[in-house]
Motif scaffolding. Structure first.
Motif, PDB file in Angstrom:
ATOM      1  N   ASP A 165       0.021   1.493  -5.685  1.00 45.41           N
ATOM      2  CA  ASP A 165      -0.653   1.426  -4.388  1.00 45.41           C
ATOM      3  C   ASP A 165       0.261   0.871  -3.294  1.00 45.41           C
ATOM      4  O   ASP A 165      -0.171   0.678  -2.163  1.00 45.41           O
ATOM      5  CB  ASP A 165      -1.905   0.561  -4.481  1.00 45.41           C
ATOM      6  N   ALA A 225      -8.325  -5.276   3.042  1.00 46.95           N
ATOM      7  CA  ALA A 225      -7.537  -5.430   1.820  1.00 46.95           C
ATOM      8  C   ALA A 225      -6.175  -6.055   2.145  1.00 46.95           C
ATOM      9  O   ALA A 225      -5.711  -6.971   1.458  1.00 46.95           O
ATOM     10  CB  ALA A 225      -7.357  -4.074   1.139  1.00 46.95           C
ATOM     11  N   LYS A 268      -9.284  -3.246  -3.973  1.00 46.21           N
ATOM     12  CA  LYS A 268      -8.107  -2.401  -3.793  1.00 46.21           C
ATOM     13  C   LYS A 268      -8.442  -0.949  -3.424  1.00 46.21           C
ATOM     14  O   LYS A 268      -7.652  -0.278  -2.753  1.00 46.21           O
ATOM     15  CB  LYS A 268      -7.288  -2.403  -5.076  1.00 46.21           C
ATOM     16  N   VAL A 322       0.643  -6.244  -2.674  1.00 45.18           N
ATOM     17  CA  VAL A 322       0.795  -5.511  -3.934  1.00 45.18           C
ATOM     18  C   VAL A 322       2.185  -5.784  -4.514  1.00 45.18           C
ATOM     19  O   VAL A 322       3.108  -6.124  -3.783  1.00 45.18           O
ATOM     20  CB  VAL A 322       0.635  -3.983  -3.748  1.00 45.18           C
ATOM     21  N   VAL A 328      -6.909  -9.236  -3.477  1.00 52.80           N
ATOM     22  CA  VAL A 328      -6.959  -7.820  -3.098  1.00 52.80           C
ATOM     23  C   VAL A 328      -7.545  -6.990  -4.236  1.00 52.80           C
ATOM     24  O   VAL A 328      -8.267  -6.019  -4.017  1.00 52.80           O
ATOM     25  CB  VAL A 328      -5.535  -7.277  -2.782  1.00 52.80           C
ATOM     26  N   GLU A 329      -7.225  -7.409  -5.465  1.00 55.97           N
ATOM     27  CA  GLU A 329      -7.525  -6.601  -6.647  1.00 55.97           C
ATOM     28  C   GLU A 329      -8.941  -6.017  -6.663  1.00 55.97           C
ATOM     29  O   GLU A 329      -9.104  -4.802  -6.780  1.00 55.97           O
ATOM     30  CB  GLU A 329      -7.235  -7.412  -7.922  1.00 55.97           C
ATOM     31  N   LYS A 387      -2.367 -11.531  -3.990  1.00 55.79           N
ATOM     32  CA  LYS A 387      -2.690 -10.264  -4.661  1.00 55.79           C
ATOM     33  C   LYS A 387      -4.026 -10.281  -5.398  1.00 55.79           C
ATOM     34  O   LYS A 387      -4.750  -9.292  -5.422  1.00 55.79           O
ATOM     35  CB  LYS A 387      -1.589  -9.923  -5.666  1.00 55.79           C
TER      36      LYS A 387
END
Ligand SMILES: [Zn+2]
Length: 736
Positions: free
Chosen positions: A191, A340, A356, A185, A352-353, A349
């Motif tokens: 987050d 994640a 999330k 992140v 992950v989005e 990243k």
């Protein structure tokens, strides 16, 4: 429900990459189940994508399996299992990694040096397999090794050297730790705190090793297959590197993100080396494509990197799903959070989005699980045809898990077919079928027209469109034809409307009494050719019921009459106020709020009056030179033994009854007080008006007047009878 036998598999599948987080299913179960089915087509759907082995086995059995998986880790495992890099690629990739320079030394040597520990027996520096820690302490208390020099092996107390090494790495920890969450992140991401929390489950040494090798994964110039191979090995290291390895523990299957009181810190370099054989065991390749690329007939895996709900419309149009196979997920905060985290480490990243939420959510309970399963079953219901089997495996079954799955499926309209349970350690085997669907446009026609016909028969008189529509709609609902989500809602409304229109217009059993074109205008009734059209009408039955009630209840208020009537005529037959008042005005008079039968309508008075009418008919008949006789309610005038006129004498307005036996000689005789009610009934029922037109209807008082006529001929009798208007009414009629 029939209980089908439990399908045994041939080995517990609790080995292999990430097996502690993947469902422990036995091999051979899904292929055996598939072999017992007679399916149309060979497309299967796995809506969870939770068990790579389940999907793989189905694909190898010759099926095309569409898998939705939004967890990037299980998706990667599935791809790797389906199309594993060659063992040589694994070996070469790890060799390339190990050969990278770290200062003056090779990376392999550098990383191995972090795990050096002196053998307690021979004193040689050797690789520890693991260090042992107690939760909350900042140095290890023990170590596990197998000395290759003297064969000493087992668990030993940590040495000063081990403690010093751990402290040295901890000193540089802050830097590696911040690098580790920045891959997952952004610094300013809200987050971030969740990523930091997850990373708390990594000790400094494994975190250092992981960030180091992950950096090299980016910078090494590897072929796609070798990069995949190295990624797979690092994924194993990501799992081996966290603190969720209780010590001692036989087969830990962690669910919660919490560090055990005693745990192992695994040697990450060893894990990378061991991973080669672990992946090599996953077997040969099958066709593997990403949606929307299509698979060969011979089978394979088509992966959709998203949620089922986003795929529903496309699948519905293009892929006929023959069966659903599913290993039901049970909430696993540990695995989902790590998924994640690892996705960020391995792919950055952006990976992950879409996933999330898993990082953010801290608590999963069975209610949450049921909601999620229900949503999934709802989407399934949308994209499946009727009666499609769903083979569900519930690993690690427990009561609430089962309640969650069964209620989610039931609520979404799936019917339970079979449950097979061995022990709480074995996956439960459950079969459902998707809801049967009736196409509104096709099967709907017959369903709707039969329901409308049945309703109009029961009513015995025509009805307005709202009633007809409701009767048809109830039948569609009962046939589950409205529940289907084959179409969007505006499409359901449009198709249902079109269905009613075509049914009413095309079915010759129905007659439209209307001056307008639209089906929603005027009244709908049954064709005169239809024998059901002559059932006793609703208004006749309501008349009888009201009069019966008033005979028993001499001073009733209006609401009491309704309270008596409505249970007798429930649902779509509920009498209107217009009808009730028409009957009341004909038979009763109002005294304040109370209704009571008119004096002349009290049963005994009516009987006497009817007798007097029979006497009148006899007298008039005799004057006109007919032979006369009475036959129940009929009074006959005959000439030469043949009927000339027959009189049907009514005390009520039940003209419908008189029509049943009427012929051209029939004259219907009603009390004057019934004329308005009879007229009202003809307005309600245009078919009654048409039928009544063929016959003469006269009032009692006309007969009385005729008797007074000094010179009565058959001719004047016919003239008078023809001119007695039945449509007389007092005041305004309330139509319906
Ligand atoms: Zn030794």
């Amino acid at each position: 429900m029939e209980h089908r036998p439990y399908i045994p598999g041939f080995r517990p599948a609790d080995t292999g990459p990430l097996s502690r987080f993947l469902p422990a299913l036995e091999d051979g179960v899904i292929s055996a189940w598939l072999a017992r089915q007679t399916l149309t087509g060979n497309w299967l759907l796995d809506p969870f994508g939770f068990s790579p082995r389940l999907v793989l086995e189905a694909a190898r059995s010759g099926y095309r399996v569409l898998v939705t998986a939004n967890n990037p880790i299980t998706r990667f495992l599935l791809e790797t299992f389906a199309n594993p890099p060659a063992e040589s690629d694994f070996i070469a990739a790890l060799a390339d990694l190990g050969a990278v320079k770290k200062g003056d030394e090779r990376l392999e040597g550098h990383l191995q040096s972090l795990y050096l520990t002196p053998c307690e027996k021979c004193g040689q520096q050797i690789q520890a397999q693991a260090f042992l820690w107690r939760k909350g302490e900042d140095v290890p208390y023990g170590r596990i090794y197998e000395c290759k020099h003297c064969s000493d092996s087992g668990e030993r107390v940590a040495t000063e050297e081990d403690i010093e090494n751990a402290k040295k790495i901890a000193a540089t920890d802050t830097l590696h730790r911040s690098r580790a969450f920045e891959r997952v992140v952004s610094l300013n991401d809200e987050d971030r705190v969740y990523a930091e929390e997850a990373i708390q489950h990594y000790l400094p040494r494994p975190l250092y090793v992981l960030t180091t090798v992950i950096n090299r994964l980016d910078s090494l110039n590897l072929s796609p297959d070798r990069k995949r191979a190295l990624t797979a090995l690092i994924l194993l290291a990501c799992d081996a590197g966290n603190t969720l390895w209780a010590h001692p523990a036989e087969r830990p299957r962690p669910k919660q993100l919490s560090t055990p009181n005693q745990f192992r810190e695994n040697n990450i370099w060893m894990i990378l080396e061991q991973g080669i054989s672990l992946f090599a065991e996953t077997g040969g390749s099958v066709a593997y494509e990403s949606w929307p690329k299509k698979l060969p007939e011979s089978g394979g895996i088509c992966i959709y990197e998203g949620r089922l709900r986003d795929l529903t419309n496309e699948v519905k149009k293009e892929i006929p799903i023959a069966a659903v196979i599913a290993s039901f997920p049970r909430p696993n905060q540990a695995f989902w959070t790590f998924s994640a985290l690892w996705a960020g480490w391995l792919w950055g990243k952006e990976a992950v989005e879409p996933y999330k939420n898993a990082l953010r959510r801290r608590r999963y309970d069975w209610a949450w699980n049921t909601t999620a399963l229900h949503a999934m079953f709802n989407h399934l219901n949308e994209l499946l045809a009727g009666g499609v089997p769903v083979f569900g495996l519930l690993p690690e079954p427990e009561p609430l898990f089962l309640t969650s799955a069964l209620s989610a499926a039931q609520t979404a309209g799936f019917s339970l077919q079979s449950v097979a349970l061995r022990t709480e350690h074995d996956p439960m085997q459950i079969v459902w079928r998707s809801a049967q669907k009736i196409d509104v446009a096709e099967a709907g026609n017959e369903v709707v027209s039969d329901a409308i016909h049945e309703f109009l028969s029961a009513r015995g008189e025509p009805a307005g469109y709202l009633h007809v529509h409701t009767a048809g709609l109830i039948a569609l609902a009962e046939a589950d034809a409205l529940k289907q989500a084959e179409f969007e809602f505006d499409e359901i409304l449009r198709r249902t409307q079109a269905l009613f229109e075509s049914t009413l217009k095309e079915d010759e059993r129905f007659v439209h009494y209307s001056t307008g074109e639209g089906v929603d205008t005027g009244l709908w009734g049954l064709s005169m050719n239809d024998s059901d059209a002559y059932q006793e009408s609703l208004s006749d039955r309501v008349e009888v019921a009201i009069v019966t009630f008033l005979q028993k209840n001499s001073n009733a208020i209006y609401i009491e009459i309704e309270n008596d009537l409505y249970p007798r005529f429930p649902g779509l037959l509920t009498p209107s106020k217009g009808l009730i008042y028409a009957v009341l005005n004909s038979y009763a008079e109002k005294d304040g709020a109370h209704w009571k039968l008119r004096e002349e309508d009290v049963a005994s008075v009516r009987r006497d009056e009817m007798n007097s009418i029979f006497n009148l008919l006899e007298a008039i008949g005799k004057r006109l030179d007919y032979q006369t006789r009475q036959e129940d309610k009929l009074f006959l005038w005959e000439e030469n033994g043949k009927p000339a006129r027959s009189f049907y004498v009514l005390a009520s307005a039940l003209v419908g009854r008189s029509l049943e036996s009427a012929d051209e000689s029939t004259v219907i005789v009603i009390p004057g007080g019934r004329a308005a009610l009879a007229a009202y009934k003809q307005l309600r029922d245009p078919s009654l008006a048409v039928r009544l037109k063929k016959y003469k209807v006269v009032k009692y008082r006309l007969l009385r007047a005729l008797l007074e006529v000094p010179i009565l001929t058959r001719e004047t009798f016919e003239e008078q009878v023809a001119s007695d208007p039945v449509e007389q009414s007092k005041g305004q009629l309330m139509m319906f």
